[in-house]
Design an enzyme around this catalytic site. Structure first.
Site, PDB file in Angstrom:
ATOM      1  N   ASP A   1     -13.878   8.691  67.874  1.00  0.00           N
ATOM      2  CA  ASP A   1     -13.216   7.876  68.890  1.00  0.00           C
ATOM      3  C   ASP A   1     -14.218   6.925  69.562  1.00  0.00           C
ATOM      4  OD1 ASP A   1     -10.888   7.209  70.411  1.00  0.00           O
ATOM      5  OD2 ASP A   1     -11.628   8.389  72.097  1.00  0.00           O
TER       6      ASP A   1
ATOM      7  N   CYS B   1      13.880  11.138  60.567  1.00  0.00           N
ATOM      8  CA  CYS B   1      13.661  11.517  61.980  1.00  0.00           C
ATOM      9  C   CYS B   1      13.190  10.324  62.823  1.00  0.00           C
ATOM     10  CB  CYS B   1      12.628  12.633  62.035  1.00  0.00           C
ATOM     11  SG  CYS B   1      12.199  13.146  63.706  1.00  0.00           S
TER      12      CYS B   1
HETATM   13  C1  B12 Z   1      -6.858   2.191  71.257  1.00  0.00           C
HETATM   14  C2  B12 Z   1      -6.489   3.630  71.111  1.00  0.00           C
HETATM   15  C3  B12 Z   1      -5.387   4.079  71.817  1.00  0.00           C
HETATM   16  C4  B12 Z   1      -4.427   3.138  72.533  1.00  0.00           C
HETATM   17  C5  B12 Z   1      -3.487   2.492  71.488  1.00  0.00           C
HETATM   18  C6  B12 Z   1      -2.865   3.522  70.528  1.00  0.00           C
HETATM   19  C7  B12 Z   1      -2.228   2.946  69.267  1.00  0.00           C
HETATM   20  N1  B12 Z   1      -1.205   3.629  68.775  1.00  0.00           N
HETATM   21  O1  B12 Z   1      -2.670   1.948  68.758  1.00  0.00           O
HETATM   22  C8  B12 Z   1      -3.751   4.090  73.549  1.00  0.00           C
HETATM   23  C9  B12 Z   1      -4.529   4.087  74.863  1.00  0.00           C
HETATM   24  C10 B12 Z   1      -2.291   3.801  73.862  1.00  0.00           C
HETATM   25  C11 B12 Z   1      -3.963   5.436  72.853  1.00  0.00           C
HETATM   26  C12 B12 Z   1      -3.171   6.542  73.084  1.00  0.00           C
HETATM   27  C13 B12 Z   1      -3.351   7.768  72.464  1.00  0.00           C
HETATM   28  N2  B12 Z   1      -4.367   8.131  71.670  1.00  0.00           N
HETATM   29 CO1  B12 Z   1      -5.682   6.879  71.027  1.00  0.00          CO
HETATM   30  N3  B12 Z   1      -7.005   5.773  70.191  1.00  0.00           N
HETATM   31  C14 B12 Z   1      -7.226   4.506  70.267  1.00  0.00           C
HETATM   32  C15 B12 Z   1      -8.395   4.126  69.349  1.00  0.00           C
HETATM   33  C16 B12 Z   1      -9.668   3.995  70.203  1.00  0.00           C
HETATM   34  C17 B12 Z   1      -8.162   2.837  68.530  1.00  0.00           C
HETATM   35  C18 B12 Z   1      -6.763   2.784  67.865  1.00  0.00           C
HETATM   36  C19 B12 Z   1      -6.407   1.424  67.311  1.00  0.00           C
HETATM   37  O2  B12 Z   1      -7.247   0.749  66.754  1.00  0.00           O
HETATM   38  N4  B12 Z   1      -5.140   1.031  67.466  1.00  0.00           N
HETATM   39  C20 B12 Z   1      -4.623  -0.173  66.867  1.00  0.00           C
HETATM   40  C21 B12 Z   1      -3.488   0.212  65.897  1.00  0.00           C
HETATM   41  C22 B12 Z   1      -2.995  -1.004  65.131  1.00  0.00           C
HETATM   42  O3  B12 Z   1      -4.038   1.080  64.978  1.00  0.00           O
HETATM   43  P1  B12 Z   1      -3.723   2.637  64.772  1.00  0.00           P
HETATM   44  O4  B12 Z   1      -2.703   3.200  65.660  1.00  0.00           O
HETATM   45  O5  B12 Z   1      -5.061   3.313  64.790  1.00  0.00           O
HETATM   46  O6  B12 Z   1      -3.233   2.690  63.239  1.00  0.00           O
HETATM   47  C23 B12 Z   1      -2.111   1.916  62.824  1.00  0.00           C
HETATM   48  C24 B12 Z   1      -2.262   1.155  61.561  1.00  0.00           C
HETATM   49  O7  B12 Z   1      -2.990   1.901  60.635  1.00  0.00           O
HETATM   50  C25 B12 Z   1      -0.783   0.951  61.152  1.00  0.00           C
HETATM   51  N5  B12 Z   1      -0.252   1.346  59.858  1.00  0.00           N
HETATM   52  C26 B12 Z   1      -0.819   2.048  58.874  1.00  0.00           C
HETATM   53  N6  B12 Z   1       0.042   2.167  57.868  1.00  0.00           N
HETATM   54  C27 B12 Z   1       1.184   1.554  58.247  1.00  0.00           C
HETATM   55  C28 B12 Z   1       2.384   1.386  57.578  1.00  0.00           C
HETATM   56  C29 B12 Z   1       3.422   0.683  58.213  1.00  0.00           C
HETATM   57  C30 B12 Z   1       4.699   0.493  57.499  1.00  0.00           C
HETATM   58  C31 B12 Z   1       3.240   0.140  59.532  1.00  0.00           C
HETATM   59  C32 B12 Z   1       4.320  -0.610  60.201  1.00  0.00           C
HETATM   60  C33 B12 Z   1       2.017   0.331  60.207  1.00  0.00           C
HETATM   61  C34 B12 Z   1       1.007   1.029  59.529  1.00  0.00           C
HETATM   62  O8  B12 Z   1      -0.064   1.856  61.965  1.00  0.00           O
HETATM   63  C35 B12 Z   1      -0.957   2.780  62.474  1.00  0.00           C
HETATM   64  C36 B12 Z   1      -0.295   3.412  63.658  1.00  0.00           C
HETATM   65  O9  B12 Z   1       0.031   2.400  64.629  1.00  0.00           O
HETATM   66  C37 B12 Z   1      -8.445   5.369  68.395  1.00  0.00           C
HETATM   67  C38 B12 Z   1      -9.819   5.718  67.840  1.00  0.00           C
HETATM   68  C39 B12 Z   1     -10.160   4.826  66.680  1.00  0.00           C
HETATM   69  N7  B12 Z   1     -11.335   4.269  66.691  1.00  0.00           N
HETATM   70  O10 B12 Z   1      -9.352   4.618  65.771  1.00  0.00           O
HETATM   71  C40 B12 Z   1      -7.861   6.509  69.270  1.00  0.00           C
HETATM   72  C41 B12 Z   1      -6.971   7.548  68.597  1.00  0.00           C
HETATM   73  C42 B12 Z   1      -6.035   6.823  67.667  1.00  0.00           C
HETATM   74  N8  B12 Z   1      -6.186   8.152  69.730  1.00  0.00           N
HETATM   75  C43 B12 Z   1      -5.975   9.367  69.609  1.00  0.00           C
HETATM   76  C44 B12 Z   1      -5.202  10.118  70.529  1.00  0.00           C
HETATM   77  C45 B12 Z   1      -5.327  11.634  70.447  1.00  0.00           C
HETATM   78  C46 B12 Z   1      -4.376   9.477  71.459  1.00  0.00           C
HETATM   79  C47 B12 Z   1      -3.304  10.112  72.366  1.00  0.00           C
HETATM   80  C48 B12 Z   1      -2.545  11.289  71.751  1.00  0.00           C
HETATM   81  C49 B12 Z   1      -3.989  10.546  73.704  1.00  0.00           C
HETATM   82  C50 B12 Z   1      -3.017  11.035  74.764  1.00  0.00           C
HETATM   83  N9  B12 Z   1      -2.553  12.276  74.672  1.00  0.00           N
HETATM   84  O11 B12 Z   1      -2.712  10.332  75.693  1.00  0.00           O
HETATM   85  C51 B12 Z   1      -2.376   8.901  72.639  1.00  0.00           C
HETATM   86  C52 B12 Z   1      -1.266   8.781  71.582  1.00  0.00           C
HETATM   87  C53 B12 Z   1      -0.355   7.601  71.813  1.00  0.00           C
HETATM   88  C54 B12 Z   1       0.263   7.119  70.504  1.00  0.00           C
HETATM   89  N10 B12 Z   1       1.515   7.444  70.257  1.00  0.00           N
HETATM   90  O12 B12 Z   1      -0.449   6.461  69.739  1.00  0.00           O
HETATM   91  C55 B12 Z   1      -6.545   9.948  68.315  1.00  0.00           C
HETATM   92  C56 B12 Z   1      -5.402  10.085  67.273  1.00  0.00           C
HETATM   93  C57 B12 Z   1      -5.307  11.413  66.570  1.00  0.00           C
HETATM   94  C58 B12 Z   1      -4.149  11.396  65.592  1.00  0.00           C
HETATM   95  N11 B12 Z   1      -3.719  12.597  65.195  1.00  0.00           N
HETATM   96  O13 B12 Z   1      -3.635  10.381  65.189  1.00  0.00           O
HETATM   97  C59 B12 Z   1      -7.623   8.835  67.939  1.00  0.00           C
HETATM   98  C60 B12 Z   1      -7.856   8.668  66.449  1.00  0.00           C
HETATM   99  C61 B12 Z   1      -8.933   9.251  68.656  1.00  0.00           C
HETATM  100  C62 B12 Z   1      -9.623  10.413  67.954  1.00  0.00           C
HETATM  101  N12 B12 Z   1     -10.740  10.212  67.309  1.00  0.00           N
HETATM  102  O14 B12 Z   1      -9.202  11.543  67.942  1.00  0.00           O
HETATM  103  N13 B12 Z   1      -4.953   5.394  71.980  1.00  0.00           N
HETATM  104  S1  SF4 Z   2       6.453  11.327  64.145  1.00  0.00           S
HETATM  105 FE1  SF4 Z   2       7.482  13.319  64.262  1.00  0.00          FE
HETATM  106  S2  SF4 Z   2       9.062  13.004  65.837  1.00  0.00           S
HETATM  107 FE2  SF4 Z   2       8.383  10.994  65.190  1.00  0.00          FE
HETATM  108  S3  SF4 Z   2       9.802  10.425  63.585  1.00  0.00           S
HETATM  109 FE3  SF4 Z   2       8.052  11.344  62.573  1.00  0.00          FE
HETATM  110  S4  SF4 Z   2       8.631  13.459  62.334  1.00  0.00           S
HETATM  111 FE4  SF4 Z   2      10.025  12.620  63.854  1.00  0.00          FE
END
Ligand code: B12
Ligand code: SF4
Ligand code: SF4
Length: 351
Positions: free
Chosen positions: A132, A190
């Site tokens: 992270d 889901c």
């Molecule tokens: C910025 C960040 C946040 C931001 C934005 C989150 C987001 N969803 O983008 C905020 C502050 C909201 C956040 C919240 C949380 N975070 Co955060 N966050 C990060 C961080 C630092 C960067 C993520 C990033 O670049 N986001 C930009 C988006 C575009 O990328 P992404 O979500 O990582 O991946 C996306 C793409 O790959 C894309 N994608 C891939 N394939 C496909 C296919 C299709 C069809 C589509 C449409 C998209 C798609 O979709 C993915 C999901 O959005 C990472 C650490 C890291 N360096 O990666 C931790 C990280 C993602 N967070 C983490 C966690 C634990 C959380 C929280 C659970 C914390 C909490 N309890 O409050 C929440 C979860 C909220 C949620 N539902 O995402 C963990 C995730 C663990 C996991 N099992 O996934 C990470 C990896 C940190 C870690 N090392 O453990 N986070």
């Molecule tokens: S992430 Fe979990 S709750 Fe959300 S649609 Fe997928 S299976 Fe359902």
């Protein structure tokens, strides 16, 4: 060349629940990040935009990188009884902060793992390790390495462990044989997480608008929480787990053994006091008390002013006159951000 099985077994001995090995190469999925940024979904997290090139290409971070080891660590401990979770007099803290700050500890484990690997390979290994903490797309890399699939709530989900996972990675300048477990499971039809998200932050499948996400609003946002979102945050004062709590894949989550394994000297312990602390107790904290209470804990990231702002919002959402004692305290806070949220909270109770 060392067998990938040997590396995986070694990783398991270090307490890593999931492990995969992939070659270091640019991401083929750059379009998701590009589009996400273009739509403004990153909100004020300009640091993501600044290091976009690095996020999309591990070789921009570490040009000598040849392989990446991806790890996942289960942090599931227990569920909160509904009467505590829904008690408006308490502030709910996200599960990942129920223990000491994981970043330092997991990084230490990754470094020790690399040292041991270097010993087995009988060569010096240059590396960069992140949990992270780096400009990487950890979920995407973990998906490539077979650790799980990306759910509609955007989290990486493993079919056996669920999504309460810390992800980490090591970029290495040695060629390792790939090890990519077959990914099992998907969301199917889901959409429970999308329906359960109180603020509508999951704007589409696998797409999160961080500007609406409670996790962003209570941790990353440094300024005012938009007024229309404040009532929806209810009593969440640091992060949010709702979209994971409703996920069927988490019903199989088993309590982690990682913390026990690394918790000698009581370093990595469940901080029971910080799961759902009474709001009135938090509202009375001075900055020095805040720093002492949350030392070595992820809550520090919100800073004193951020946590007190969040407590003010939760007090306003409590809706009871009992909240006024805490609100009065926050109205006297020297920080204008805290004061303005406390003023809002008072209006919620008195109007
Ligand atoms: C910025 C960040 C946040 C931001 C934005 C989150 C987001 N969803 O983008 C905020 C502050 C909201 C956040 C919240 C949380 N975070 Co955060 N966050 C990060 C961080 C630092 C960067 C993520 C990033 O670049 N986001 C930009 C988006 C575009 O990328 P992404 O979500 O990582 O991946 C996306 C793409 O790959 C894309 N994608 C891939 N394939 C496909 C296919 C299709 C069809 C589509 C449409 C998209 C798609 O979709 C993915 C999901 O959005 C990472 C650490 C890291 N360096 O990666 C931790 C990280 C993602 N967070 C983490 C966690 C634990 C959380 C929280 C659970 C914390 C909490 N309890 O409050 C929440 C979860 C909220 C949620 N539902 O995402 C963990 C995730 C663990 C996991 N099992 O996934 C990470 C990896 C940190 C870690 N090392 O453990 N986070
Ligand atoms: S992430 Fe979990 S709750 Fe959300 S649609 Fe997928 S299976 Fe359902
Ligand atoms: S963490 Fe909370 S606010 Fe953010 S997407 Fe999940 S349910 Fe919605």
């Amino acid at each position: 060349m060392i067998s990938s099985k040997k590396i995986v077994t070694m990783g398991q001995q270090f307490g890593f629940d999931l492990i995969g090995l992939i070659p270091a190469k640019p991401s083929a999925d750059s379009k998701y990040l590009e589009e996400w940024l273009k739509r403004g979904y990153a909100g004020g997290m300009n640091w993501i935009r600044r290091v976009k090139k690095k996020r999309l290409n591990p070789l921009e971070i570490f040009p000598e990188a040849k392989s990446i080891v991806l790890i996942g660590i289960n942090y599931y401990l227990q569920d909160l009884p509904d009467e505590i979770k829904n008690d408006p007099a308490r502030g709910i803290i996200a599960r990942y902060a129920w223990v000491e700050d994981y970043h330092k500890l997991v990084l230490k484990k990754l470094r020790e793992f690399t040292q041991e690997l270097s010993g087995i390979l009988k060569q010096k290994v240059n590396y960069k390790a992140y949990v992270d903490t780096g400009p990487t797309l950890e979920r995407e890399l973990a998906r490539q390495a077979g650790l799980g699939f990306i759910g509609n709530n955007t989290n990486l989900i493993n079919h056996q462990l669920g999504s309460y996972l810390f992800l980490g990675e090591i970029f290495l300048d040695v060629d390792l044989r790939s090890y990519i477990p077959k990914i099992i499971g998907s969301c199917g039809t889901c959409q429970k997480c999308m329906n359960a998200c109180p603020t509508g932050a999951l704007v589409d499948k696998k797409i999160l608008d961080a500007r609406k996400c409670i996790s962003y609003l209570t941790i990353e946002l440094k300024g005012e929480i938009p007024k229309e979102l404040r009532p929806l945050i209810k009593n969440r004062i640091f992060g949010c787990d709702i979209c994971q709590e409703v996920c069927p894949w988490n019903s199989k989550a088993k309590p982690t053994s990682f913390f026990k394994a690394v918790g000698e000297n009581g370093h990595f312990r469940l901080r029971e006091k910080e799961i759902a602390p009474p709001l009135l107790e938090l509202a009375g904290l001075s900055e020095a008390e805040f720093k002492e209470r949350f030392k070595e804990n992820s809550v520090l990231r919100a800073k004193y002013s951020g946590l007190m702002r969040n407590v003010a919002v939760a007090l306003g959402n409590w809706g009871s006159k009992q909240a006024l004692i805490g609100i009065e305290h926050l109205l006297n806070n020297s920080n204008p951000l805290v004061k303005s949220h406390a003023f809002w909270a008072k209006k919620q109770i008195l109007l």
